[in-house]
Design an enzyme around this catalytic site. Structure first.
Site, PDB file in Angstrom:
ATOM      1  N   ASP A 246       0.871  -1.241   0.172  1.00 61.00           N
ATOM      2  CA  ASP A 246      -0.067   0.117   0.011  1.00 61.00           C
ATOM      3  C   ASP A 246       0.829   1.104   0.071  1.00 61.00           C
ATOM      4  O   ASP A 246       2.074   1.250   0.496  1.00 61.00           O
ATOM      5  CB  ASP A 246      -0.823  -0.137   1.219  1.00 61.00           C
ATOM      6  CG  ASP A 246      -1.927  -0.981   1.156  1.00 61.00           C
ATOM      7  OD1 ASP A 246      -2.113  -1.405   0.058  1.00 61.00           O
ATOM      8  OD2 ASP A 246      -2.949  -1.176   2.272  1.00 61.00           O
ATOM      9  N   LYS A 268      -2.921   3.336  -3.055  1.00 59.21           N
ATOM     10  CA  LYS A 268      -4.394   4.082  -3.172  1.00 59.21           C
ATOM     11  C   LYS A 268      -4.273   5.406  -2.403  1.00 59.21           C
ATOM     12  O   LYS A 268      -3.728   5.326  -1.253  1.00 59.21           O
ATOM     13  CB  LYS A 268      -5.637   3.217  -2.819  1.00 59.21           C
ATOM     14  CG  LYS A 268      -5.847   2.107  -3.583  1.00 59.21           C
ATOM     15  CD  LYS A 268      -6.974   1.183  -3.077  1.00 59.21           C
ATOM     16  CE  LYS A 268      -7.351  -0.002  -3.906  1.00 59.21           C
ATOM     17  NZ  LYS A 268      -8.054   0.401  -4.983  1.00 59.21           N
ATOM     18  N   MET A 381      -9.561   7.672   7.619  1.00 60.32           N
ATOM     19  CA  MET A 381      -9.778   8.539   6.346  1.00 60.32           C
ATOM     20  C   MET A 381     -10.741   9.541   6.224  1.00 60.32           C
ATOM     21  O   MET A 381     -11.775   9.516   5.728  1.00 60.32           O
ATOM     22  CB  MET A 381     -10.358   7.242   5.219  1.00 60.32           C
ATOM     23  CG  MET A 381      -9.035   6.395   5.084  1.00 60.32           C
ATOM     24  SD  MET A 381      -9.801   4.998   4.069  1.00 60.32           S
ATOM     25  CE  MET A 381     -10.669   3.910   5.302  1.00 60.32           C
TER      26      MET A 381
END
Length: 459
Positions: A246, A268, A381
């Site tokens: 990641d 991402k 997030m």
């Protein structure tokens, strides 16, 4: 890194040294372990140097070095312990084409000699670029204690066996054999004959074994601090053939991978450039076709907002074996950094881990429950969704003074702790690093002062 570590081939090559005192003796004791042709220049040499000359271990010429004396030398040491003489030696040697080390003069040296742990042919070099010689010596002493004296013998005998090991396929099968020899059957042997026998037996065992099936390990890399990796995660990273990682996995953790491992960035970024999940799934299937051991390295814990189920379904569809190695999730590292606990008797008996956005946009939750005074939540997030979260909680009756804490880059050297309230939440989210937002938790008063103290005070 100002000094790139290399091992220089010295067999049959010239090395010169100017000097005859303690500094010269220290360098010569190391150089005499090599098979180089050593020449020492200097009008006054220690008795040991003269004895080494008499026994043929080196050549001693009782005069100062002159132009041409360093011709064809690969290395030259200026060890006169006199700045003017050392500068002269350096100038002559450089003009003759040799690389120069001036003892105790890092700035004018072209190379440095590191601290060495010698288990010939296994050699470990430890350098600090002159910044901390005491630290280098401490590391050397620690390694000397840890590494068995027999290690060199194992390596020498193993080296002679490398052609026989070619009977195994290149890659993991061969690495598994050598790992078995160096860490299992070899150390158990008592004599050179037993070591040779162990090699034969171990090779026969590995030739008879079926090739290992492909495997995917879904590994939690933790919040970023390499010391927060589990031992099992570290082992999986070190042994991986392919690592698909990641964006938030730190470079320090990726450095643990073998040099030959294929490292694939599958990062991402919310509302930014991203590799599609479909492409990541395809990479997992692609890299297991030839029996590779794949590590799918996810920041934090793979089971928390890691889209793990979709990747497991890919494994199931292609009959790929898999395992899950948990990691420390970012919220756990973040709550530790503010000196708090997620749960507390008399305050709250549960904590919720939430995501700020999902595939449809900002994520919806049970806002009425989250607005209660005793609610504690960790929002992942959540930077882009901060105003949305703030609005939903206020609409459902949450107190504007509810404590809120934003932790950026939890556990990393650049970690930041930003205390706020629900009323000011939307004003504190202009941060660039990954962040966790706590609703209902404020930093403990002592937490910031404790974080500033040296770690050894708590050891």
């Amino acid at each position: 890194m100002d000094h790139f570590p290399i091992f220089v081939a010295l067999a049959g090559r010239r090395v010169i040294l100017s000097g005859g005192g303690d500094a010269a003796l220290a360098k010569l004791r190391l150089l005499l372990k090599t098979t180089a042709h050593i020449t020492v220049f200097g009008p006054n040499a220690a008795p040991e140097i003269k004895q080494w000359h008499a026994s043929g271990k080196l050549t001693y010429i009782p005069r100062q070095i002159e132009p041409g004396d360093a011709m064809c030398a690969v290395l030259a040491y200026a060890a006169d312990e006199d700045d003017a003489l050392d500068a002269r030696t350096s100038q002559i040697a450089r003009a003759d084409g040799a690389m120069v080390n001036i003892v105790d003069n890092l700035g004018d040296s072209q190379f440095i000699t590191p601290a060495i742990v010698d288990r010939d042919p296994v050699t470990i070099a430890i350098g600090t670029e002159g910044a901390a010689p005491v630290l280098a010596r401490a590391i050397k002493a620690d390694l000397e204690e840890r590494l068995p004296q027999k290690l060199g013998t194992l390596a020498r005998i193993g080296k002679s066996f490398r052609k026989a090991a070619d009977a195994l396929p290149m890659g993991r099968a061969r690495r598994d054999f050598w790992r078995d020899y160096y860490f299992n059957s070899g150390p158990k042997a008592d004599s050179n004959a037993d070591i040779q026998s162990a090699l034969d037996t171990t090779l026969a065992k590995h030739i008879a074994q079926k090739p290992r099936d492909a495997h995917v390990a879904f590994v939690g890399a933790g919040p970023g601090d390499p010391e927060l990796l589990t031992l099992k995660a570290r082992k999986a990273i070190v042994e991986a053939d392919v690592i698909i990682h990641d964006r938030l996995v730190t470079g320090e953790i990726l450095e643990l991978a073998r040099r030959e491992a294929l490292i694939v960035d599958a990062g991402k970024e919310g509302f930014g450039p991203s590799m599609s999940q479909t492409r990541i799934n395809a990479l997992i299937a692609e890299h297991t076709q030839n029996g590779a051991q794949v590590v799918r390295l996810k920041s934090g814990d793979p089971t928390i907002f890691g889209r793990l189920d979709e990747e497991i379904e890919t494994c199931a569809a292609h009959n790929i074996a898999y395992s899950i190695i948990p990691g420390i999730t970012a919220a756990s590292a973040a709550v530790a950094s503010i000196g708090q606990s997620f749960t507390r008797r008399g305050r709250n008996g549960s904590v919720r881990f939430l995501t700020g956005h999902d595939m449809k946009g900002f994520a919806d939750h049970d806002w009425a429950s989250l607005a209660k005074p005793d609610a504690v939540a960790a929002i992942y997030m959540g930077k882009k969704a901060a105003r949305f979260v703030q609005g939903r909680l206020l609409m459902h009756g949450a107190d504007r003074l509810t404590p809120v804490t934003l932790i950026e880059n939890a556990s990393r050297p650049d970690q930041r702790i930003i205390p706020a309230t629900l009323e000011t939440l939307a004003d504190v989210t202009a941060v660039t690093g990954p962040a966790v937002i706590f609703i209902g938790l404020a930093p403990r008063d002592a937490a910031n002062s404790l974080a500033d103290l040296p770690q050894e005070e708590f050891a």
